[in-house]
Scaffold this motif. Sequence first.
Motif, PDB file in Angstrom:
ATOM      1  N   LYS A 244       0.816  -1.186   0.048  1.00  0.00           N
ATOM      2  CA  LYS A 244       0.040   0.090   0.042  1.00  0.00           C
ATOM      3  C   LYS A 244       0.907   1.289   0.171  1.00  0.00           C
ATOM      4  CE  LYS A 244      -4.089  -1.967   2.031  1.00  0.00           C
ATOM      5  NZ  LYS A 244      -4.854  -2.244   3.421  1.00  0.00           N
ATOM      6  N   ARG A 245       2.074   1.193   0.925  1.00  0.00           N
ATOM      7  CA  ARG A 245       2.860   2.380   0.835  1.00  0.00           C
ATOM      8  C   ARG A 245       3.507   2.571  -0.427  1.00  0.00           C
ATOM      9  NH1 ARG A 245       4.180   0.603   5.690  1.00  0.00           N
ATOM     10  NH2 ARG A 245       5.709  -0.791   4.872  1.00  0.00           N
ATOM     11  N   GLU A 246       3.804   1.531  -1.255  1.00  0.00           N
ATOM     12  CA  GLU A 246       4.359   1.676  -2.718  1.00  0.00           C
ATOM     13  C   GLU A 246       3.482   2.184  -3.549  1.00  0.00           C
ATOM     14  OE1 GLU A 246       5.371  -2.428  -3.821  1.00  0.00           O
ATOM     15  OE2 GLU A 246       7.174  -2.561  -2.398  1.00  0.00           O
ATOM     16  N   LEU A 247       1.898   1.851  -3.599  1.00  0.00           N
ATOM     17  CA  LEU A 247       0.957   2.278  -4.217  1.00  0.00           C
ATOM     18  C   LEU A 247       0.891   3.848  -4.216  1.00  0.00           C
ATOM     19  CD1 LEU A 247      -1.528  -0.753  -4.323  1.00  0.00           C
ATOM     20  CD2 LEU A 247      -0.064   0.002  -6.273  1.00  0.00           C
ATOM     21  N   ARG A 248       0.806   4.132  -2.687  1.00  0.00           N
ATOM     22  CA  ARG A 248       0.686   5.456  -2.441  1.00  0.00           C
ATOM     23  C   ARG A 248       1.722   6.593  -2.720  1.00  0.00           C
ATOM     24  NH1 ARG A 248      -1.643   2.998   2.762  1.00  0.00           N
ATOM     25  NH2 ARG A 248      -3.916   3.851   2.399  1.00  0.00           N
ATOM     26  N   ASP A 249       2.935   5.886  -3.349  1.00  0.00           N
ATOM     27  CA  ASP A 249       4.275   6.742  -3.556  1.00  0.00           C
ATOM     28  C   ASP A 249       4.148   7.092  -5.016  1.00  0.00           C
ATOM     29  OD1 ASP A 249       6.442   8.348  -3.633  1.00  0.00           O
ATOM     30  OD2 ASP A 249       7.761   6.449  -2.876  1.00  0.00           O
TER      31      ASP A 249
END
Length: 174
Positions: free
Chosen positions: A49-54
């Motif tokens: 999720k952090r990767e997708l938000r970046d």
Amino acid sequence: MSDSDVLSRVVIREARPEDDVTIGELLISAYVTQYAKKLPEVVYTEERKRELRDVAARRAVATVMVAEVDGEVAGTVALFPPGAPGAEAWLPRMADLRGLATAVKFHGAGLAKPLLDAAHALARKWGVDSVGLHVRRGAEGVGRMYQRHGYVRVPEGDMSLPTVYLEAYQLSLK
């Protein structure tokens, strides 16, 4: 709201920094919703999720586009040029298409086509030979959608990662 009604109001543009949060949340919502229906065993970790938000990191190395409907970000896609950091292209003159998603309320409205058309036009502008992408094994409907847009399955581009097996598809531009 009919597909033609939505498509008549869609504007495709390059993402801006102020779109990053919206795009990140759109990606998570779209993926979690779709995979929960079709692949209930898929779990999105907090790291993923952090990767997708970046989105800012993606915009630094790729062109991120959005589909807007009446000023609302309704969909997104990213195109990585050949050799870009994080690209998963398996051929040297191939652009890498990633993160095609539409907001849940626009699922099925046909927004994939204008987003893909814009990505393909950009790839042609770059002068690449083809566009490649990967689809999680088991997501047959996603693979069929790409095939309807001219992509062909290319097993030599498959990726076996520790947590997922990704099947490769390619669209020839030459």
